[in-house]
Design a protein around this motif. Structure first.
Motif, PDB file in Angstrom:
ATOM      1  N   VAL A  86       0.862  -1.189   0.000  1.00 45.72           N
ATOM      2  CA  VAL A  86       0.000   0.000   0.000  1.00 45.72           C
ATOM      3  C   VAL A  86       0.895   1.236   0.000  1.00 45.72           C
ATOM      4  O   VAL A  86       2.026   1.198   0.505  1.00 45.72           O
ATOM      5  CB  VAL A  86      -0.952   0.030   1.212  1.00 45.72           C
ATOM      6  N   ILE A  87       0.399   2.332  -0.555  1.00 41.70           N
ATOM      7  CA  ILE A  87       1.171   3.561  -0.689  1.00 41.70           C
ATOM      8  C   ILE A  87       0.559   4.632   0.212  1.00 41.70           C
ATOM      9  O   ILE A  87      -0.663   4.823   0.213  1.00 41.70           O
ATOM     10  CB  ILE A  87       1.173   4.069  -2.144  1.00 41.70           C
ATOM     11  N   VAL A  88       1.410   5.341   0.947  1.00 36.53           N
ATOM     12  CA  VAL A  88       0.966   6.437   1.805  1.00 36.53           C
ATOM     13  C   VAL A  88       1.809   7.669   1.478  1.00 36.53           C
ATOM     14  O   VAL A  88       3.040   7.616   1.522  1.00 36.53           O
ATOM     15  CB  VAL A  88       1.109   6.087   3.302  1.00 36.53           C
ATOM     16  N   CYS A  89       1.126   8.772   1.151  1.00 34.99           N
ATOM     17  CA  CYS A  89       1.803  10.050   0.903  1.00 34.99           C
ATOM     18  C   CYS A  89       1.675  10.902   2.156  1.00 34.99           C
ATOM     19  O   CYS A  89       0.625  11.510   2.402  1.00 34.99           O
ATOM     20  CB  CYS A  89       1.194  10.761  -0.304  1.00 34.99           C
ATOM     21  N   ASP A  90       2.724  10.925   2.974  1.00 34.95           N
ATOM     22  CA  ASP A  90       2.687  11.662   4.230  1.00 34.95           C
ATOM     23  C   ASP A  90       4.094  11.699   4.826  1.00 34.95           C
ATOM     24  O   ASP A  90       5.011  11.033   4.315  1.00 34.95           O
ATOM     25  CB  ASP A  90       1.727  10.994   5.224  1.00 34.95           C
ATOM     26  N   ARG A  91       4.251  12.450   5.891  1.00 33.73           N
ATOM     27  CA  ARG A  91       5.506  12.491   6.619  1.00 33.73           C
ATOM     28  C   ARG A  91       5.488  11.428   7.710  1.00 33.73           C
ATOM     29  O   ARG A  91       4.425  11.052   8.231  1.00 33.73           O
ATOM     30  CB  ARG A  91       5.741  13.873   7.225  1.00 33.73           C
ATOM     31  N   VAL A  92       6.666  10.958   8.096  1.00 33.96           N
ATOM     32  CA  VAL A  92       6.743   9.886   9.081  1.00 33.96           C
ATOM     33  C   VAL A  92       6.197  10.341  10.429  1.00 33.96           C
ATOM     34  O   VAL A  92       5.590   9.543  11.166  1.00 33.96           O
ATOM     35  CB  VAL A  92       8.201   9.375   9.202  1.00 33.96           C
ATOM     36  N   GLU A  93       6.351  11.615  10.768  1.00 36.62           N
ATOM     37  CA  GLU A  93       5.834  12.113  12.037  1.00 36.62           C
ATOM     38  C   GLU A  93       4.310  12.002  12.092  1.00 36.62           C
ATOM     39  O   GLU A  93       3.738  11.702  13.143  1.00 36.62           O
ATOM     40  CB  GLU A  93       6.256  13.571  12.254  1.00 36.62           C
ATOM     41  N   ALA A  94       3.648  12.233  10.954  1.00 39.13           N
ATOM     42  CA  ALA A  94       2.188  12.127  10.894  1.00 39.13           C
ATOM     43  C   ALA A  94       1.741  10.680  11.078  1.00 39.13           C
ATOM     44  O   ALA A  94       0.722  10.407  11.727  1.00 39.13           O
ATOM     45  CB  ALA A  94       1.676  12.677   9.572  1.00 39.13           C
ATOM     46  N   LEU A  95       2.500   9.759  10.516  1.00 39.86           N
ATOM     47  CA  LEU A  95       2.160   8.341  10.650  1.00 39.86           C
ATOM     48  C   LEU A  95       2.273   7.906  12.109  1.00 39.86           C
ATOM     49  O   LEU A  95       1.448   7.130  12.599  1.00 39.86           O
ATOM     50  CB  LEU A  95       3.077   7.503   9.758  1.00 39.86           C
ATOM     51  N   ALA A  96       3.275   8.414  12.801  1.00 38.09           N
ATOM     52  CA  ALA A  96       3.461   8.070  14.213  1.00 38.09           C
ATOM     53  C   ALA A  96       2.275   8.535  15.051  1.00 38.09           C
ATOM     54  O   ALA A  96       1.841   7.838  15.985  1.00 38.09           O
ATOM     55  CB  ALA A  96       4.750   8.676  14.735  1.00 38.09           C
ATOM     56  N   LYS A  97       1.725   9.706  14.727  1.00 33.18           N
ATOM     57  CA  LYS A  97       0.582  10.238  15.471  1.00 33.18           C
ATOM     58  C   LYS A  97      -0.668   9.386  15.274  1.00 33.18           C
ATOM     59  O   LYS A  97      -1.571   9.399  16.108  1.00 33.18           O
ATOM     60  CB  LYS A  97       0.302  11.673  15.051  1.00 33.18           C
ATOM     61  N   GLN A  98      -0.713   8.641  14.172  1.00 32.41           N
ATOM     62  CA  GLN A  98      -1.860   7.775  13.889  1.00 32.41           C
ATOM     63  C   GLN A  98      -1.758   6.437  14.615  1.00 32.41           C
ATOM     64  O   GLN A  98      -2.624   5.577  14.464  1.00 32.41           O
ATOM     65  CB  GLN A  98      -1.978   7.544  12.389  1.00 32.41           C
ATOM     66  N   LYS A  99      -0.664   6.268  15.376  1.00 28.82           N
ATOM     67  CA  LYS A  99      -0.430   5.037  16.143  1.00 28.82           C
ATOM     68  C   LYS A  99      -0.426   3.798  15.246  1.00 28.82           C
ATOM     69  O   LYS A  99      -1.087   2.792  15.534  1.00 28.82           O
ATOM     70  CB  LYS A  99      -1.439   4.899  17.279  1.00 28.82           C
ATOM     71  N   CYS A 100       0.310   3.909  14.133  1.00 24.45           N
ATOM     72  CA  CYS A 100       0.543   2.755  13.263  1.00 24.45           C
ATOM     73  C   CYS A 100       1.800   2.041  13.744  1.00 24.45           C
ATOM     74  O   CYS A 100       2.802   2.684  14.088  1.00 24.45           O
ATOM     75  CB  CYS A 100       0.719   3.211  11.821  1.00 24.45           C
ATOM     76  N   PHE A 101       1.771   0.718  13.771  1.00 20.02           N
ATOM     77  CA  PHE A 101       2.905  -0.035  14.284  1.00 20.02           C
ATOM     78  C   PHE A 101       3.334  -1.109  13.289  1.00 20.02           C
ATOM     79  O   PHE A 101       2.498  -1.728  12.623  1.00 20.02           O
ATOM     80  CB  PHE A 101       2.571  -0.674  15.631  1.00 20.02           C
ATOM     81  N   PHE A 102       4.654  -1.342  13.237  1.00 20.98           N
ATOM     82  CA  PHE A 102       5.240  -2.251  12.262  1.00 20.98           C
ATOM     83  C   PHE A 102       6.265  -3.160  12.938  1.00 20.98           C
ATOM     84  O   PHE A 102       6.846  -2.807  13.957  1.00 20.98           O
ATOM     85  CB  PHE A 102       5.917  -1.458  11.135  1.00 20.98           C
ATOM     86  N   VAL A 114      21.796   7.023  10.682  1.00 22.94           N
ATOM     87  CA  VAL A 114      21.230   5.905  11.430  1.00 22.94           C
ATOM     88  C   VAL A 114      20.526   6.403  12.692  1.00 22.94           C
ATOM     89  O   VAL A 114      19.434   5.937  13.037  1.00 22.94           O
ATOM     90  CB  VAL A 114      22.322   4.879  11.785  1.00 22.94           C
ATOM     91  N   GLY A 115      21.138   7.379  13.363  1.00 22.79           N
ATOM     92  CA  GLY A 115      20.524   7.915  14.571  1.00 22.79           C
ATOM     93  C   GLY A 115      19.175   8.554  14.298  1.00 22.79           C
ATOM     94  O   GLY A 115      18.206   8.339  15.037  1.00 22.79           O
ATOM     95  N   GLN A 116      19.084   9.349  13.228  1.00 23.86           N
ATOM     96  CA  GLN A 116      17.820   9.973  12.868  1.00 23.86           C
ATOM     97  C   GLN A 116      16.785   8.936  12.459  1.00 23.86           C
ATOM     98  O   GLN A 116      15.606   9.024  12.830  1.00 23.86           O
ATOM     99  CB  GLN A 116      18.023  10.971  11.727  1.00 23.86           C
ATOM    100  N   LEU A 117      17.205   7.934  11.694  1.00 26.43           N
ATOM    101  CA  LEU A 117      16.281   6.876  11.287  1.00 26.43           C
ATOM    102  C   LEU A 117      15.713   6.143  12.502  1.00 26.43           C
ATOM    103  O   LEU A 117      14.524   5.806  12.527  1.00 26.43           O
ATOM    104  CB  LEU A 117      16.993   5.889  10.359  1.00 26.43           C
ATOM    105  N   TRP A 118      16.551   5.901  13.497  1.00 21.33           N
ATOM    106  CA  TRP A 118      16.063   5.216  14.695  1.00 21.33           C
ATOM    107  C   TRP A 118      15.054   6.083  15.442  1.00 21.33           C
ATOM    108  O   TRP A 118      14.031   5.584  15.928  1.00 21.33           O
ATOM    109  CB  TRP A 118      17.220   4.829  15.611  1.00 21.33           C
ATOM    110  N   GLU A 119      15.314   7.386  15.536  1.00 23.28           N
ATOM    111  CA  GLU A 119      14.374   8.281  16.207  1.00 23.28           C
ATOM    112  C   GLU A 119      13.023   8.285  15.503  1.00 23.28           C
ATOM    113  O   GLU A 119      11.976   8.338  16.147  1.00 23.28           O
ATOM    114  CB  GLU A 119      14.943   9.698  16.263  1.00 23.28           C
ATOM    115  N   TRP A 120      13.033   8.249  14.172  1.00 24.79           N
ATOM    116  CA  TRP A 120      11.779   8.180  13.428  1.00 24.79           C
ATOM    117  C   TRP A 120      11.100   6.829  13.591  1.00 24.79           C
ATOM    118  O   TRP A 120       9.869   6.738  13.662  1.00 24.79           O
ATOM    119  CB  TRP A 120      12.036   8.426  11.948  1.00 24.79           C
TER     120      TRP A 120
END
Length: 213
Positions: free
Chosen positions: A123-139, A150-156
């Protein structure tokens, strides 16, 4: 298709024992990449004739079950042209993959690829990663290539990961320095690639050594 990409694709499929259906799907994907790259900045001009050696081969390394476990819910962060998310969806039908990118043109391309290749597990989502986190999506797994440190990627990734989840990214040697020592970081070498970068698997726990995942 550029002659260089066709030659490299034939060799890649032969070396890795890919079925004709997989080879055909990869060929269509490469053709779409070449066509779209003429009008938008999906792939750099210098990479357009080495898509297999520099991008397909690297994505194949992500597909190992030892790196991404069976049945995982995967977020491909900053998917861009679809690496590694599109090849993962093609090779690993057991995975459910969300391809995330904030740029509309890129997600339009990804939607065309998913439709043309009949990738029902993507599935495709057009959004920022911060917005996805607010939606409480988990992977189970977050993947990324050439997106950030790597540090920034881990924070996201951390707010998006299920307990025991992992970040799988591609970086060169030494690019994991300065990371929280409480994290476990393992390196996996990529073969048959021109990128000179390996796979890093990052998860909570003590720092790993060597090539174990």
């Amino acid at each position: 298709m550029f002659a260089e990409n066709q030659t490299d694709l034939d060799l890649f499929c032969h070396r890795n024992g890919l079925a004709d259906t997989e080879a055909g799907a990869l060929a269509r994907y490469i053709e779409m990449l070449e066509r779209w790259s003429q009008r938008t900045n999906l792939i750099s001009q210098q990479d357009q004739r080495r898509l297999v050696r520099r991008h397909i081969a690297d994505s194949f390394a992500f597909a190992s079950p030892s790196i991404i476990p069976a049945g995982a819910a995967v977020l491909d962060l900053g998917s861009g042209a679809g690496f590694p998310g599109i090849p993962l969806a093609l090779w690993r039908s057991d995975l459910q993959i969300t391809l995330l990118d904030a740029k509309r043109m890129r997600t339009l391309f990804l939607r065309e690829v998913v439709e043309q290749l009949h990738l029902r597990n993507a599935v495709i989502v057009c959004d920022r990663v911060e917005a996805l986190a607010k939606q409480k999506c988990f992977f189970t797994v977050v993947t990324a290539r050439a997106v950030a440190s790597v540090g920034q990627l881990w924070e996201w990734s951390r707010p998006l990961l299920q307990p025991g989840g992992r970040l799988v990214t591609q970086k060169g040697r030494g690019e994991a320095t300065g990371i929280d020592p409480a994290l476990q970081i393992s390196e996996v070498e990529i073969v048959d690639s021109e990128s000179n970068r390996g796979i890093l698997v990052v998860k909570e726990g003590g720092r790993g050594e060597g090539h174990g995942v």
